[in-house]
Scaffold this motif. Structure first.
Motif, PDB file in Angstrom:
ATOM      1  N   CYS A   3       0.854  -1.222   0.148  1.00 25.41           N
ATOM      2  CA  CYS A   3       0.108   0.007  -0.185  1.00 25.41           C
ATOM      3  C   CYS A   3       0.828   1.412   0.164  1.00 25.41           C
ATOM      4  O   CYS A   3       1.988   1.286   0.808  1.00 25.41           O
ATOM      5  CB  CYS A   3      -1.030   0.175   1.175  1.00 25.41           C
ATOM      6  SG  CYS A   3      -1.853   1.508   1.399  1.00 25.41           S
ATOM      7  N   CYS A  12      -2.683  -1.073   7.974  1.00 25.11           N
ATOM      8  CA  CYS A  12      -3.155  -1.317   6.458  1.00 25.11           C
ATOM      9  C   CYS A  12      -4.472  -2.295   7.081  1.00 25.11           C
ATOM     10  O   CYS A  12      -4.100  -3.012   7.688  1.00 25.11           O
ATOM     11  CB  CYS A  12      -2.457  -1.653   5.632  1.00 25.11           C
ATOM     12  SG  CYS A  12      -1.153  -0.884   4.548  1.00 25.11           S
ATOM     13  N   PRO A  16      -3.343  -4.216  -1.100  1.00 17.35           N
ATOM     14  CA  PRO A  16      -3.141  -3.109  -1.928  1.00 17.35           C
ATOM     15  C   PRO A  16      -4.101  -3.208  -3.153  1.00 17.35           C
ATOM     16  O   PRO A  16      -3.395  -3.475  -4.284  1.00 17.35           O
ATOM     17  CB  PRO A  16      -2.017  -2.236  -2.259  1.00 17.35           C
ATOM     18  CG  PRO A  16      -1.123  -3.526  -1.784  1.00 17.35           C
ATOM     19  CD  PRO A  16      -1.791  -4.699  -1.127  1.00 17.35           C
ATOM     20  N   TYR A  28      -3.767   1.175  -3.165  1.00 17.36           N
ATOM     21  CA  TYR A  28      -3.813   1.225  -1.653  1.00 17.36           C
ATOM     22  C   TYR A  28      -4.749  -0.004  -1.125  1.00 17.36           C
ATOM     23  O   TYR A  28      -5.522  -0.489  -1.917  1.00 17.36           O
ATOM     24  CB  TYR A  28      -4.811   2.596  -1.331  1.00 17.36           C
ATOM     25  CG  TYR A  28      -3.927   3.690  -1.995  1.00 17.36           C
ATOM     26  CD1 TYR A  28      -2.905   4.410  -1.311  1.00 17.36           C
ATOM     27  CD2 TYR A  28      -4.077   4.237  -3.358  1.00 17.36           C
ATOM     28  CE1 TYR A  28      -2.374   5.565  -1.442  1.00 17.36           C
ATOM     29  CE2 TYR A  28      -3.450   5.415  -3.863  1.00 17.36           C
ATOM     30  CZ  TYR A  28      -2.364   6.186  -3.034  1.00 17.36           C
ATOM     31  OH  TYR A  28      -1.758   7.040  -3.449  1.00 17.36           O
ATOM     32  N   HIS A  33      -6.863   5.261   3.484  1.00 19.33           N
ATOM     33  CA  HIS A  33      -5.369   5.287   2.946  1.00 19.33           C
ATOM     34  C   HIS A  33      -5.084   6.194   1.663  1.00 19.33           C
ATOM     35  O   HIS A  33      -4.045   6.995   1.471  1.00 19.33           O
ATOM     36  CB  HIS A  33      -4.705   4.080   2.775  1.00 19.33           C
ATOM     37  CG  HIS A  33      -4.159   3.777   4.238  1.00 19.33           C
ATOM     38  ND1 HIS A  33      -3.094   2.618   4.505  1.00 19.33           N
ATOM     39  CD2 HIS A  33      -4.424   3.799   5.672  1.00 19.33           C
ATOM     40  CE1 HIS A  33      -2.946   2.377   5.971  1.00 19.33           C
ATOM     41  NE2 HIS A  33      -3.811   3.320   6.375  1.00 19.33           N
ATOM     42  N   GLN A  34      -5.981   5.892   0.620  1.00 18.98           N
ATOM     43  CA  GLN A  34      -5.739   6.616  -0.661  1.00 18.98           C
ATOM     44  C   GLN A  34      -5.856   8.194  -0.305  1.00 18.98           C
ATOM     45  O   GLN A  34      -5.093   8.986  -1.055  1.00 18.98           O
ATOM     46  CB  GLN A  34      -6.497   6.106  -1.666  1.00 18.98           C
ATOM     47  CG  GLN A  34      -6.477   6.884  -3.054  1.00 18.98           C
ATOM     48  CD  GLN A  34      -7.559   6.178  -4.226  1.00 18.98           C
ATOM     49  OE1 GLN A  34      -8.437   5.400  -3.872  1.00 18.98           O
ATOM     50  NE2 GLN A  34      -7.338   6.757  -5.275  1.00 18.98           N
TER      51      GLN A  34
END
Length: 375
Positions: A3, A12, A16, A28, A33-34
């Motif tokens: 990721c 995480c 990803p 991601y 997280h993006q």
């Protein structure tokens, strides 16, 4: 593949699987997280998008193993291990470090030089060329035609080291050692790693530089302490598997002998440590060329004093890296140290390894010795 936002605070939540919708180069584990990574990714996204658009150019190889070695490995449908199993080369001789299961094999655990291709004579350059080289070789197809090799031969997977040297000499326009005015060519080769198990492939330089005595000092921290200072003379080509092939007339002992002045030979010497620490000890071989394959200049602070030294030496220096982004970052580092732009701009290496790197941190297609540039 990790990721792109890994380590940014929250853990995480899985693999990803969510790729950036604009560039497609990063992935991601989650929307959160993006979003958290966008502040960093915003600056590089357009650049990655452009690099992804030109990715098909990197696939321009003549080989019949194109799909297995490039497309399927890149799309995770295949692994390098499976490719070499099908070729009968998995974990064999010089091929041992070409997949993940061989990554832990240290150069100190193997013989000084492995001299065998583990291929039949029709698939490998185990003897002198049938015909002299009449023109500069521009790509793998030129080489295979000259050496009378079929396009299903996998030797380019190892010879990319040798041909990156050959191409670098052409780019640096080193004529004094290759046009008959001198019969010696000195190269300082920085950061060898996998090559330490594949040194016999450098013997092909005998064919590429006929009549030239090539001396290469290989300098880097990956050189085992037990091999520091070791000298190897390659006076024959790596051998095929056929017992009655003329290449067998050159025994291993003969391969280690110093050839006479009438013949070309390739001499290697190993040095453990960083170049800026060991250069003063190599006064006997002032280089015509400095070469750093897969350098990773932006990733290692140890490159800064080396770049400073090269700037002072005023010797042509050629670098390569796995992908265009790594080359761009390296160019910025070099320019910040030297105060000048690159002397040789970033360009695609026609002799890059024709097999995609399967453990790249980005979806950008990556190949060993893929992009080349110089100062």
């Amino acid at each position: 593949m990790e990721c792109a936002a890994r380590g940014r605070g929250t853990r995480c939540i899985g693999p990803p699987t969510r790729r950036c919708g604009s560039c497609g180069a990063v992935a991601y584990c989650s929307v959160a997280h993006q979003l958290s990574h966008w502040g960093d990714h915003r600056e590089e996204c357009a650049r990655f998008e452009q690099q992804m658009r030109s990715a098909n150019v990197l696939l321009d190889f003549p080989f019949t193993f194109f799909s297995e070695a490039m497309v399927q490995v890149h799309e995770k449908q295949e692994t390098r291990c499976f490719f070499f199993v099908r070729q009968g080369l998995h974990q064999v001789g010089m091929w041992r470090n070409e997949c993940h299961c061989g990554a832990s094999v240290a150069a100190s655990d193997c013989p000084r030089v492995i001299y065998d291709w583990n291929l039949p004579s029709m698939l490998c350059p185990c003897r002198e060329p049938i015909n002299p080289m009449l023109m500069r070789l521009s790509n793998w197809k030129d080489y295979y035609e000259w050496r009378c090799l079929p396009l299903h031969s996998p030797v380019a997977l190892l010879l990319h080291w040798t041909f990156t040297i050959y191409h670098a000499v052409q780019l640096a326009a080193i004529r004094n050692a290759t046009n008959g005015s001198s019969n010696k060519l000195y190269i300082h080769y920085l950061g060898p790693d996998k090559e330490l198990l594949q040194l016999a492939v450098f013997g092909e330089l005998r064919a590429l530089f006929p009549g030239i005595q090539v001396h290469i000092d290989l300098v880097g921290p990956a050189v085992p302490q037990s091999r520091d200072g070791e000298r190897i003379n390659l006076c024959s080509y790596a051998r095929c598997t056929e017992i009655d092939c003329p290449c067998k007339s050159s025994t291993e002992n003969a391969s280690l002998e110093v050839s006479n002045a009438r013949n070309s030979a390739v001499t290697l010497q190993l040095h453990k440590g960083f170049y800026h620490e060991r250069y003063r000890e190599m006064k006997d071989s002032s280089p015509h060329l400095i070469l750093a394959p897969n350098a990773g200049i932006a990733a290692y602070a140890s490159w800064l004093p080396t770049i400073e030294l090269i700037k002072e030496m005023d010797v042509p220096a050629i670098f390569s890296d796995y992908c265009e982004e790594a080359a761009n970052l390296a160019a910025n580092c070099i320019s910040s140290v030297t105060g000048h732009p690159l002397g040789i701009p970033i360009q695609l290496n026609p002799f890059r390894q024709p097999m995609v790197v399967e453990d790249s941190s980005l979806f950008l297609p990556s190949y060993s010795n893929c992009f080349i540039f110089g100062m």
